[in-house]
Design a protein around this motif. Structure first.
Motif: not given
Length: 550
Positions: A429-433, A495-498, A525-526
């Motif tokens: 998982c990658v979470t950008a914020q 939140v991008m799930l791989v 959601l971007t």
């Protein structure tokens, strides 16, 4: 008060009758018997005598002004300096007609005085807050000063840093920063003065400008408190101050930087309460939070939180650790520096000079039977590979990385030298914020945007045909939010799930745009869309979202 509807004719007649029979003050009778607020009463009295009324609860005080009078003088006259204006000292008084008080304050401070009016209750509370906090902070500061070893050639500096006005100035500076919700204090020497700036809600504000003559004393005092060598002024140094402010434990991370006009000092305020926040309090939308929660509930894998410096990555990771911190798990962190100390978690501080680097610490941690590992930051290929291998050997690894969005993170790891098949196997998982400022609820203003404005920002479905136009809010500015229109901050997340499809794109080394497009199709959601949803709910403004999201 009658004219403004704060009092009825019947109430006034009854109050005057009671005053005639008891001899009590009319003001006291109105407040105690007829429920008139003290603020309304004093505001009306101030207007009657042609003076300005100030609400001290919503006023930012200048610590250098407050420190010009003693606690006993402030209590005796129910008066406290709040700032400076046109070369005069602005003093809030409960009784502005007390000429003896004004003469004494002029004599003690050596300044001309401009009087404003405040309630006696607020003045007492402000005196309590400033002078009690000063005592709390001073008890720690004095102990630090006593322990500091200062050479004979610096005996003059010791006298300066223990001089009562300098001690009081520094203590009030820290107190004011905490009261103003500042995250950083900047003490900046310039050619003619010493500037003090606070970073509040991510934006720097100049709060005062003091005479250059106090520069050496203030900076030396801060260095003594932080246990930094005060004789060394040519190289940057780091230190830490721990204290209680208003009963709350506060840590300050202190960094000095030599400049052409002397040493600049920056203090990062680490409020331990921030480390105990729950994920729900960080601004996650329900669907975004459920995607993120699914990843940290897994027994192994890598979770990366990405974003620029100061985007709240550490706070998100600490909030996640608070959930994972259970007696049946061994949680170990390796950080540089350890910002917040968490009970029940083993935290390792990087010490590069002594040879304790991220890779060495990580290898040692893997021999300490961990379940969950937090790596403060993935900075190089070696750290990245060890973190990925730790996830592949059955550990849950949390870390941060500097990328602009979630989709560019897998390829950033590949560019750092991690094989694509290792990235796809380990990354879960990658979470950008980003952190956006929250609109002040006391003064935000409703408005209806134009269709052109909505089209320009890419608003989903402007609703022109149905007539269902969104009602948005914009900042105004009031005394409660320091005239900025914003108060507090929250997170904007993606939140991008791989998934299998994204794994295939990574193996094929496809572009970031393709990875992003696939993630959005799978429900991500971007950052922009997450921000727009928060604009629609009235949390923030369009301008603020586009300030933090490209």
């Amino acid at each position: 008060m009658l004219e403004e509807g704060l009092l009825t004719e019947a109430q006034l007649d009854a109050a005057l009758a009671e005053q005639a029979s008891t001899g009590r003050s009319l003001g006291r009778i109105l407040v105690e018997t007829f429920g008139v607020s003290e603020g309304d009463l004093v505001r009306a009295l101030a207007r009657q005598v042609g003076l300005e009324f100030v609400d001290l609860a919503d006023t930012s005080l200048d610590p250098s002004a407050v420190g010009m009078v003693t606690e006993s003088l402030a209590r005796r006259y129910q008066a406290i300096p709040v700032g400076r204006e046109d070369g005069k000292l602005v003093v809030a008084m409960a009784d502005p007609s007390n000429v003896f008080a004004l003469d004494d304050i002029r004599a003690v401070t050596g300044c001309e005085v401009k009087t404003v009016v405040a309630t006696a209750t607020q003045i007492a509370e402000t005196i309590d807050r400033y002078f009690r906090l000063d005592t709390d902070v001073d008890s720690f500061a004095q102990a630090a000063a006593d322990e500091a070893e200062v050479g004979e050639d610096l005996s003059g500096v010791r006298e300066i840093v223990e001089d009562a006005p300098i001690v009081k100035f520094v203590n009030l500076l820290i107190t004011q920063a905490v009261a103003d919700r500042a995250s950083d204090i900047h003490v900046e020497p310039s050619e003619h003065d010493l500037k003090i700036r606070f970073r509040i809600d991510g934006v720097l504000h100049e709060v005062m400008s003091s005479p250059r003559s106090i520069q050496a004393g203030v900076i030396s005092r801060l260095k003594v408190m932080a246990d930094i060598n005060i004789a060394e002024r040519r190289i940057p140094q780091d230190g830490r101050i721990s204290m209680k402010v208003g009963g709350r434990p506060i840590d300050l991370r202190v960094a000095t930087l030599p400049t052409v006009y002397g040493e600049k000092v920056v203090m990062r305020i680490l409020d331990k309460g921030q480390a105990l926040l729950r994920l729900e309090e960080l601004g996650f939308l329900p669907e975004t939070l459920s995607r993120f929660s699914a990843s940290y509930r897994k027994p192994y894998g890598t979770i990366l939180v990405t974003g620029p410096t100061g985007s709240g990555k550490s706070t998100t990771l600490y909030a996640t650790l608070n959930i994972l911190n259970e007696p049946n798990r061994n949680v170990i962190t390796v950080e540089d520096p350890v910002e917040y100390r968490l009970p029940g978690i083993n935290q390792v501080q990087i010490h590069t000079k002594a040879g304790l680097t991220f890779p060495l610490a990580l290898r040692s941690i893997l021999r300490s039977d961990p379940d969950v590992i937090l790596v403060g930051e993935i900075r190089d290929r070696e750290t990245a590979i060890i973190a990925v291998e730790a996830a592949l050997t059955g550990h849950l690894v949390l870390s941060t990385l500097h990328t602009n969005n979630a989709a560019s993170t897998p390829m950033r790891l590949v560019e750092m030298g991690v094989e694509p098949f290792l990235v796809t196997s380990a990354l879960d998982c990658v979470t950008a914020q980003r952190l956006a400022r929250r609109l002040c609820e006391k003064c935000r203003e409703q408005y209806q945007p134009s269709e052109a404005e909505l089209v320009q920002v890419g608003w989903p479905d402007p609703g022109s045909e149905s007539g269902d136009w969104p009602v948005l809010y914009r900042p105004v500015g009031c005394s409660s939010c320091g005239r900025t229109g914003y108060r507090g901050r929250f997170g904007v997340h993606e939140v991008m799930l791989v998934t299998e499809e994204i794994e295939r794109l990574i193996i094929e080394r496809r572009s970031t745009e393709e990875i992003q497009k696939t993630a959005v199709m799978q429900g991500m959601l971007t950052l922009r869309d997450d921000g727009l949803r928060k604009v629609a709910s009235g949390l923030t403004s369009l301008e603020e979202v586009f300030r933090v999201v490209a």
